[in-house]
Design a protein around this motif. Sequence first.
Motif, PDB file in Angstrom:
ATOM      1  N   GLY A  75      27.525 -49.170 -63.692  1.00 45.98           N
ATOM      2  CA  GLY A  75      27.645 -48.420 -64.928  1.00 45.98           C
ATOM      3  C   GLY A  75      28.863 -47.513 -64.954  1.00 45.98           C
ATOM      4  O   GLY A  75      29.258 -47.044 -66.003  1.00 45.98           O
ATOM      5  N   LYS A  76      29.466 -47.286 -63.800  1.00 48.41           N
ATOM      6  CA  LYS A  76      30.577 -46.345 -63.667  1.00 48.41           C
ATOM      7  C   LYS A  76      31.836 -47.063 -63.214  1.00 48.41           C
ATOM      8  O   LYS A  76      31.786 -47.919 -62.343  1.00 48.41           O
ATOM      9  CB  LYS A  76      30.219 -45.258 -62.640  1.00 48.41           C
ATOM     10  CG  LYS A  76      31.160 -44.057 -62.643  1.00 48.41           C
ATOM     11  CD  LYS A  76      30.931 -43.216 -63.874  1.00 48.41           C
ATOM     12  CE  LYS A  76      31.718 -41.922 -63.824  1.00 48.41           C
ATOM     13  NZ  LYS A  76      31.561 -41.144 -65.063  1.00 48.41           N
ATOM     14  N   GLU A 229      27.522 -39.834 -55.454  1.00 45.71           N
ATOM     15  CA  GLU A 229      27.384 -38.599 -56.228  1.00 45.71           C
ATOM     16  C   GLU A 229      26.660 -38.856 -57.545  1.00 45.71           C
ATOM     17  O   GLU A 229      26.648 -39.967 -58.074  1.00 45.71           O
ATOM     18  CB  GLU A 229      28.753 -37.954 -56.475  1.00 45.71           C
ATOM     19  CG  GLU A 229      29.591 -38.582 -57.570  1.00 45.71           C
ATOM     20  CD  GLU A 229      30.320 -39.828 -57.131  1.00 45.71           C
ATOM     21  OE1 GLU A 229      31.190 -40.297 -57.882  1.00 45.71           O
ATOM     22  OE2 GLU A 229      30.016 -40.346 -56.041  1.00 45.71           O
ATOM     23  N   GLU A 230      26.059 -37.814 -58.096  1.00 43.41           N
ATOM     24  CA  GLU A 230      25.230 -37.917 -59.286  1.00 43.41           C
ATOM     25  C   GLU A 230      26.015 -38.409 -60.499  1.00 43.41           C
ATOM     26  O   GLU A 230      25.480 -39.137 -61.341  1.00 43.41           O
ATOM     27  CB  GLU A 230      24.571 -36.560 -59.591  1.00 43.41           C
ATOM     28  CG  GLU A 230      23.760 -36.506 -60.880  1.00 43.41           C
ATOM     29  CD  GLU A 230      22.600 -37.492 -60.904  1.00 43.41           C
ATOM     30  OE1 GLU A 230      22.133 -37.813 -62.018  1.00 43.41           O
ATOM     31  OE2 GLU A 230      22.174 -37.949 -59.820  1.00 43.41           O
ATOM     32  N   VAL A 231      27.280 -38.028 -60.620  1.00 46.90           N
ATOM     33  CA  VAL A 231      28.080 -38.449 -61.763  1.00 46.90           C
ATOM     34  C   VAL A 231      28.137 -39.981 -61.858  1.00 46.90           C
ATOM     35  O   VAL A 231      28.131 -40.543 -62.955  1.00 46.90           O
ATOM     36  CB  VAL A 231      29.507 -37.862 -61.674  1.00 46.90           C
ATOM     37  CG1 VAL A 231      30.425 -38.478 -62.719  1.00 46.90           C
ATOM     38  CG2 VAL A 231      29.464 -36.353 -61.860  1.00 46.90           C
ATOM     39  N   ALA A 232      28.191 -40.645 -60.713  1.00 49.65           N
ATOM     40  CA  ALA A 232      28.179 -42.108 -60.712  1.00 49.65           C
ATOM     41  C   ALA A 232      26.766 -42.651 -60.885  1.00 49.65           C
ATOM     42  O   ALA A 232      26.532 -43.570 -61.673  1.00 49.65           O
ATOM     43  CB  ALA A 232      28.797 -42.636 -59.414  1.00 49.65           C
ATOM     44  N   MET A 233      25.815 -42.070 -60.179  1.00 48.24           N
ATOM     45  CA  MET A 233      24.457 -42.626 -60.199  1.00 48.24           C
ATOM     46  C   MET A 233      23.794 -42.512 -61.567  1.00 48.24           C
ATOM     47  O   MET A 233      22.979 -43.357 -61.937  1.00 48.24           O
ATOM     48  CB  MET A 233      23.602 -41.952 -59.127  1.00 48.24           C
ATOM     49  CG  MET A 233      24.001 -42.303 -57.707  1.00 48.24           C
ATOM     50  SD  MET A 233      22.693 -41.947 -56.511  1.00 48.24           S
ATOM     51  CE  MET A 233      22.406 -40.204 -56.817  1.00 48.24           C
ATOM     52  N   MET A 234      24.130 -41.482 -62.323  1.00 47.90           N
ATOM     53  CA  MET A 234      23.505 -41.349 -63.642  1.00 47.90           C
ATOM     54  C   MET A 234      23.887 -42.518 -64.550  1.00 47.90           C
ATOM     55  O   MET A 234      23.089 -42.947 -65.389  1.00 47.90           O
ATOM     56  CB  MET A 234      23.892 -40.012 -64.280  1.00 47.90           C
ATOM     57  CG  MET A 234      25.363 -39.846 -64.603  1.00 47.90           C
ATOM     58  SD  MET A 234      25.803 -38.176 -65.169  1.00 47.90           S
ATOM     59  CE  MET A 234      24.891 -38.098 -66.702  1.00 47.90           C
ATOM     60  N   PHE A 323      32.315 -37.905 -51.025  1.00 45.91           N
ATOM     61  CA  PHE A 323      31.529 -37.668 -52.238  1.00 45.91           C
ATOM     62  C   PHE A 323      30.201 -37.039 -51.835  1.00 45.91           C
ATOM     63  O   PHE A 323      29.455 -37.622 -51.046  1.00 45.91           O
ATOM     64  CB  PHE A 323      31.269 -38.980 -52.982  1.00 45.91           C
ATOM     65  CG  PHE A 323      32.513 -39.669 -53.437  1.00 45.91           C
ATOM     66  CD1 PHE A 323      33.227 -39.204 -54.530  1.00 45.91           C
ATOM     67  CD2 PHE A 323      32.979 -40.789 -52.771  1.00 45.91           C
ATOM     68  CE1 PHE A 323      34.371 -39.839 -54.953  1.00 45.91           C
ATOM     69  CE2 PHE A 323      34.131 -41.433 -53.191  1.00 45.91           C
ATOM     70  CZ  PHE A 323      34.832 -40.966 -54.277  1.00 45.91           C
ATOM     71  N   PRO A 324      29.873 -35.868 -52.351  1.00 44.46           N
ATOM     72  CA  PRO A 324      28.608 -35.227 -51.971  1.00 44.46           C
ATOM     73  C   PRO A 324      27.423 -36.024 -52.491  1.00 44.46           C
ATOM     74  O   PRO A 324      27.329 -36.280 -53.701  1.00 44.46           O
ATOM     75  CB  PRO A 324      28.695 -33.851 -52.653  1.00 44.46           C
ATOM     76  CG  PRO A 324      29.661 -34.043 -53.788  1.00 44.46           C
ATOM     77  CD  PRO A 324      30.653 -35.061 -53.318  1.00 44.46           C
TER      78      PRO A 324
END
Length: 398
Positions: A75-76, A229-234, A323-324
């Motif tokens: 998605g990212k 990281e959350e920005v990618a996983m969302m 990436f955190p």
Amino acid sequence: MATKEEAPSNANEACVGPESSTAGKASGCDGCPNQNSCASGEFSSPQAQQIKNDEHLNIRNALSNVDHVILVLSGKGGVGKSTVCCQLAHTLSARGYAVGVLDVDICGPSAARMLGCAGKNIHQSASGMTPVPANPNLSVMSIAFMMPDEDAAVVWRGPRKNGLIKKFLTETDWGEEGLDYLLIDTPPGTSDEHISIVQYLQGAIGISDDSPTEKGPQLGGAVMVTTPEEVAMMDVRKELNFCTKTKLPVLGIVENMSKFQTSFRNLSFSTRPTSSTNIDAESGNGNGNGNSQRDADCTSEVMALLEQKCPEVLNMMVTANVFPPSGGGPRGMATRYNVPFLGTIPLDPNLLKSCEDGVCFVQAFPQSPAVASLNSITDQVVKALPVDDGNEDMKMEH
């Protein structure tokens, strides 16, 4: 609500399906660009159904010699989807499997470069378009082979993109001996290209989970690529929901760039001056007004000192989280969505070099940190989608 297999690619989320008795009339149809066409019966007419059936038949015939079709999704953008797709293809072909890569990232094709085929052309014959060979076991089809140069922009709307995807599926000749695996590299997101490719494939070929009784091409499912990281996983969660809505099986999630890992000897060291030094802005080291600090390289001195004082450090591996990770990370996301977690791939400079050079990473750098991860992921894909040729044990990682 209709499944995406039944609905037009640009339909509303609450589409009831173009063949429904309430098509174009239901509340979910309000504002849909297809509302008038559905209400008139354009999509459900005998002629429309015949066209659709013919399309599916043409795709099935074109893929008749393909055992398994795998979509590589994310998605990212920028998470390494094409890297995973191309190196998975390289690794499978290095094991002796017949592999094809279909690049449907129309506006940002990169498979040709990553598979070592940049600058080549496809050829048209009586049997269709001939893909470009990357090696004896690996062939590639991409819009990159049709462009005047690799920097040319593709400025197309959805219908034209979908038309090319259909052309790739129906007119690409993968050879008389066929393919064990066809990997489809997709663009980021859940756009027209994704909906179209899933509609075309689901309408034309079976899904591996369905345990078909007749031999033929099977839609094995999707490999999902993300960073931790959350920005990618969302955004990847949106892609997973897309797979659920379209009934596309998920083979598993790959956590790419999980950490930076390299040999200590690959590191560089520098020292910062204690006071600012004027540097000409044209040198590229300024901060806009010509004032900055220049780092001084001291790698040779550090390595020499370690060689003298603590040589065992030079043979160690260095690891750092770039990436955190968020929450349970991609592994936790896989558990939440009840899909397999295929593993992690570290940031490895040799993996980047292999993609830049268009070579097989596991062959070019067999001792590199990410090799074990990529081999493990490949093993799991082969186990989930076996090819019945009697030589599976030889093709698994030794």
